[in-house]
Design a protein around this motif. Sequence first.
Motif, mmCIF file in Angstrom:
data_model
loop_
_atom_site.group_PDB
_atom_site.id
_atom_site.type_symbol
_atom_site.label_atom_id
_atom_site.label_comp_id
_atom_site.label_asym_id
_atom_site.label_seq_id
_atom_site.Cartn_x
_atom_site.Cartn_y
_atom_site.Cartn_z
ATOM 1 N N THR A 4 56.574 -2.177 -5.007
ATOM 2 C CA THR A 4 56.995 -0.730 -5.465
ATOM 3 C C THR A 4 56.391 -0.046 -6.917
ATOM 4 O O THR A 4 55.787 0.842 -6.946
ATOM 5 C CB THR A 4 58.340 -0.325 -5.393
ATOM 6 N N THR A 8 53.901 2.729 -7.614
ATOM 7 C CA THR A 8 54.260 3.805 -8.385
ATOM 8 C C THR A 8 52.930 3.912 -9.678
ATOM 9 O O THR A 8 52.611 5.183 -10.075
ATOM 10 C CB THR A 8 55.555 3.606 -9.007
ATOM 11 N N ILE A 11 49.947 5.561 -8.188
ATOM 12 C CA ILE A 11 50.089 7.007 -8.096
ATOM 13 C C ILE A 11 50.109 7.820 -9.427
ATOM 14 O O ILE A 11 49.534 8.775 -9.686
ATOM 15 C CB ILE A 11 51.744 7.171 -7.359
ATOM 16 N N THR A 12 50.637 7.308 -10.642
ATOM 17 C CA THR A 12 50.577 7.963 -11.694
ATOM 18 C C THR A 12 49.355 8.007 -12.291
ATOM 19 O O THR A 12 48.810 8.975 -12.766
ATOM 20 C CB THR A 12 51.396 7.156 -12.675
ATOM 21 N N SER A 73 53.953 10.622 -4.350
ATOM 22 C CA SER A 73 55.263 9.926 -4.559
ATOM 23 C C SER A 73 55.854 10.153 -3.139
ATOM 24 O O SER A 73 56.573 9.142 -2.633
ATOM 25 C CB SER A 73 55.899 10.742 -5.618
ATOM 26 N N ARG A 77 57.180 7.308 -0.277
ATOM 27 C CA ARG A 77 58.449 7.251 0.262
ATOM 28 C C ARG A 77 58.387 7.326 1.864
ATOM 29 O O ARG A 77 59.278 6.761 2.726
ATOM 30 C CB ARG A 77 59.402 8.382 -0.099
#
Length: 140
Positions: A4, A8, A11-12, A73, A77
């Motif tokens: 995870t 993350t 994505i950032t 994000s 999910r």
Amino acid sequence: MTDTDSRTRVITYYAIWATICAAVAGFVVALIHTSFFSYHPGRSAFLETLFSGAVAAVGIAAAQGAVALVTGSLLGRLGRMLQYTLLLGLVLGLFDFVMYMLQMVVPATELGWTPDLAILVAASALITVAGSRSLTTSAV
């Protein structure tokens, strides 16, 4: 580091990259517009026109980066992960460049701020979604 955390981080970094690509496209168009399509009686007017165009481009690019971050994000999910993020950022920058150039060369395609921003936001989200795939297929 967990899976995870890794997603993350991707994505950032993608959102930052998308912002940079969109800002560069906007700045290049601002430079072209200032140099060839606008009237400026002197050097200070040239710099003022270029600066105002660059500020607008960076503001729009920041919004597109935020949309990319939120979209990425949400995809995470939903069990999806981003692929080809380098290419996705370049596609976003290319889309912006083509849209800005088209509006500059063919003024009839200029729809106004609200529709233009809606198009750019939608393009950011769609490009991000297009670069995602299901986590279950990536394990195979």
